[in-house]
Design an enzyme around this catalytic site. Structure first.
Site, PDB file in Angstrom:
ATOM      1  N   ILE A 102      -5.509  23.689 -67.858  1.00 17.73           N
ATOM      2  CA  ILE A 102      -3.960  23.234 -68.571  1.00 17.73           C
ATOM      3  C   ILE A 102      -3.405  24.802 -68.539  1.00 17.73           C
ATOM      4  CG2 ILE A 102      -4.780  22.107 -70.420  1.00 17.73           C
ATOM      5  CD1 ILE A 102      -2.259  19.771 -69.388  1.00 17.73           C
ATOM      6  N   CYS A 103      -2.409  24.990 -68.295  1.00 15.72           N
ATOM      7  CA  CYS A 103      -1.819  25.677 -69.112  1.00 15.72           C
ATOM      8  C   CYS A 103      -2.114  27.263 -68.756  1.00 15.72           C
ATOM      9  CB  CYS A 103      -1.453  24.980 -70.609  1.00 15.72           C
ATOM     10  SG  CYS A 103       0.358  26.049 -71.654  1.00 15.72           S
ATOM     11  N   GLY A 104      -2.293  27.800 -70.356  1.00 13.52           N
ATOM     12  CA  GLY A 104      -2.781  28.718 -69.977  1.00 13.52           C
ATOM     13  C   GLY A 104      -3.514  28.828 -69.426  1.00 13.52           C
ATOM     14  N   THR A 106      -5.312  28.340 -66.818  1.00 11.05           N
ATOM     15  CA  THR A 106      -4.822  28.304 -65.740  1.00 11.05           C
ATOM     16  C   THR A 106      -4.760  29.774 -65.389  1.00 11.05           C
ATOM     17  OG1 THR A 106      -2.929  28.041 -65.688  1.00 11.05           O
ATOM     18  CG2 THR A 106      -4.023  26.285 -64.834  1.00 11.05           C
TER      19      THR A 106
END
Length: 197
Positions: A102-104, A106
């Site tokens: 999730i988020c960074g 990725t």
């Protein structure tokens, strides 16, 4: 260790809010959540919480895990300090063990080349494009995306992220999965009856 163990990556600047629904409901449904740090030393989250990891990244093996969860953190965008976590994600995926990012995280997976051939999402497409990865054509505008053993989501979608994890691990299915999502994402109180039944 059984396959009912889920490994949650924790590191300095870990975004606390992104995995709360996921880990709480996994634990309530018979999974053991073990935290994994860069080392066995403590880390501090973005919210200022101090976490003592259960084990160091070097000690995590796919065969001991049902899932690896990689959370967002400022460190994903400020250098290569978290690159070993992306390499571990490759090891998990190669072994057929799911990874949820999730988020960074990725962006870390994009830099590792793990999004080049898989459908995925993130905060916005140009965030991942800035990594120079080759998977732009596989980017999906969605709250969360599952492609085989890989789950991705953007920073504002912790509930959709959890829903995909639950579906992949069989925690909730069908009407229960839909009800869980409606309860926690839409505040639909009528969904509680389905979950309780």
């Amino acid at each position: 260790m059984t396959r009912k163990t889920v490994h949650l990556a924790v590191y300095n600047s870990y975004a606390d809010w992104e995995t709360g629904h996921t880990t709480a409901h996994l634990a309530r449904n018979g999974f053991t959540v073990r935290t994994v740090g860069p080392t066995a030393g403590p880390v501090t989250t973005l919210g200022g919480l101090r976490i003592q990891p259960d084990l160091a990244l070097a000690d995590v093996r796919p065969e001991d895990s049902a899932l690896l969860i990689l959370t967002g953190a400022d460190l994903w965008d400020s250098g290569d300090e978290l690159a070993p976590f992306a390499r571990t994600a490759r090891t998990f995926l190669d072994a057929g063990v799911p990874v949820a990012a999730i988020c960074g995280a990725t962006a870390g997976l994009a830099r590792e080349g793990l999004l080049d051939d898989r459908a995925h999402t993130s905060a916005v497409s140009f965030y991942l494009a800035a990594t120079g990865y080759a998977g732009g054509a596989r980017y999906v505008e969605a709250d969360a995306v599952t492609d085989g053993d890989l789950i991705t989501a953007g920073p504002t979608e912790p509930v959709a992220f959890a829903r995909e994890v639950f579906a992949r691990l069989g925690v909730y299915e069908g009407r229960k999965l839909d009800a869980w999502y409606r309860l926690f994402h839409d505040s639909d109180a009528s969904a509680y009856e389905v979950l309780a039944g």
